[in-house]
Enzyme design. Structure first.
Site, mmCIF file in Angstrom:
data_model
loop_
_atom_site.group_PDB
_atom_site.id
_atom_site.type_symbol
_atom_site.label_atom_id
_atom_site.label_comp_id
_atom_site.label_asym_id
_atom_site.label_seq_id
_atom_site.Cartn_x
_atom_site.Cartn_y
_atom_site.Cartn_z
ATOM 1 C CB ILE A 111 -0.939 0.027 1.225
ATOM 2 C CG1 ILE A 111 -1.933 -1.134 1.172
ATOM 3 C CG2 ILE A 111 -1.697 1.355 1.300
ATOM 4 C CD1 ILE A 111 -2.770 -1.276 2.428
ATOM 5 C CB THR A 169 -2.145 -0.624 10.171
ATOM 6 O OG1 THR A 169 -1.047 0.113 9.647
ATOM 7 C CG2 THR A 169 -1.682 -2.013 10.569
ATOM 8 C CG ASP A 198 -15.153 -0.023 3.688
ATOM 9 O OD1 ASP A 198 -14.608 -0.992 3.141
ATOM 10 O OD2 ASP A 198 -14.944 0.299 4.877
ATOM 11 C CG HIS A 256 -11.873 -0.682 6.971
ATOM 12 N ND1 HIS A 256 -12.415 -0.389 5.735
ATOM 13 C CD2 HIS A 256 -10.566 -0.961 6.746
ATOM 14 C CE1 HIS A 256 -11.474 -0.485 4.812
ATOM 15 N NE2 HIS A 256 -10.349 -0.841 5.392
#
Length: 325
Positions: A13, A119, A151, A179
């Site tokens: 990421i 994270t 999301d 999440h």
């Protein structure tokens, strides 16, 4: 001058996110930190013809302290990624310690910075970040967030795909909750513009929004999880924060945060029975200025909300208990 510190910059990421941040006109200085490769990534990025100055640091020689020094905003995607068959809870033992240690650095070096937690499991790692900042008496609830933007992006994308709409960004679908899995609740009844979905479409899209990460983990066959799309989501959220800080008005994004510390949030937390929850949040120059009410839900959404809250309570408790060790 705006300095952004990216902790975990060499990860799957962090690397694409560092590239996106280097291209942003809102970033003057970009500081990269990781256990490996960060200086090399910095040199690589400095060959790009955008103004942001990039520097990279490793743990030795007070690298974390140097990376954080003077940071206005800290983004943390550091930690291990999910593999096939691994849940977000499986990540907890390693990533909980990573967040505690990195946020301790933030608390001691740049306590006034915005802190954005990517994270996983975010449902638990954000409470760890908050509790860590509280221990150093520097917690500002208006500046500490769990990034749930992916999301929201998935909800818009999957609705567009289902309806055959070529422009996914046309749809703004609020996504509240947490999440991970069933804690994620897309509110199609509040979509702008309104969307007409069959029950089958609604159920299928809700599931994809909730478990889209599993789809990617399986497709990558153990080689990674949601990385490039998460980098894009993180970049979008950082951009919104920096726009608000620069004085732009009307900046609203969904984010997972400690509700009682935000205007309007205490009431939402009391109604839900949980202090951490993702809602639409309005931002100003000093951070979150208002937590927006969830509004009227459909019967289907009310049922899903109860499930999300119950699961979130356990996730939050897990993070807080870890912080007490």
């Amino acid at each position: 001058m705006t300095k952004v510190a990216l902790l975990g910059a060499a990860g799957q990421i962090g690397t694409p996110l560092s590239l996106l941040l280097k291209t942003s006109p809102l970033v003057d200085e970009l500081s990269l930190y990781d256990l490996v490769h960060a200086p090399g990534i910095a040199i690589d990025l400095n060959h790009i013809d955008t103004p942001a100055k990039v520097s990279g640091f490793l743990p030795e020689n007070d690298g974390l302290k140097k990376a954080l020094n003077g940071a206005d905003l800290v983004v943390i995607p550091a930690g291990i990624a999910r593999k096939p068959g691994m849940t977000r809870d499986d990540l907890f033992k390693t990533n909980a310690g990573v967040i505690r240690d990195l946020v301790t650095g933030v608390a001691t070096v740049c306590p006034n910075a915005f802190v954005l937690i990517i994270t996983n499991p975010v449902n638990s790692t954000l409470p760890i970040a908050v509790e860590t900042l509280k221990k150093y008496y520097v917690f500002n609830p208006a500046k500490v967030f769990g990034v749930t933007t992916l999301d929201v992006i998935r909800a818009s994308t999957f609705v567009a795909q289902a309806l055959g709409e070529p422009q996914p960004q046309k749809f703004k679908v609020p996504v509240v909750g947490g999440h991970s899995g069933a804690t994620i609740l897309p509110l199609f009844s509040q979509s702008e513009p309104a969307v007409a979905l069959s029950e089958d479409q609604r159920d299928a899209i809700t599931y994809r929004v909730q478990f889209g990460g599993d789809e990617i983990v399986k497709a990558k066959a153990g080689a990674g999880s949601a990385t490039t799309c998460m980098a894009y989501a993180g970049f979008r959220f950082v951009t919104s924060i920096l726009k608000a800080v620069s004085g732009q008005s009307g900046i609203i994004e969904e984010t997972y945060l400690y509700l009682p510390g935000i205007p309007g949030g205490k009431e939402i937390a009391a109604e839900l029975g949980v202090d951490y929850f993702a809602v639409r949040v309005e931002f100003g120059a000093e951070g979150a200025t208002k937590a927006c009410p969830i509004e009227v839900l459909s019967a289907y959404e009310k049922e899903k909300l109860a499930i999300a809250v119950e699961e979130l309570k356990g996730n939050v408790k897990k993070g807080i208990e870890f912080s007490a060790l």
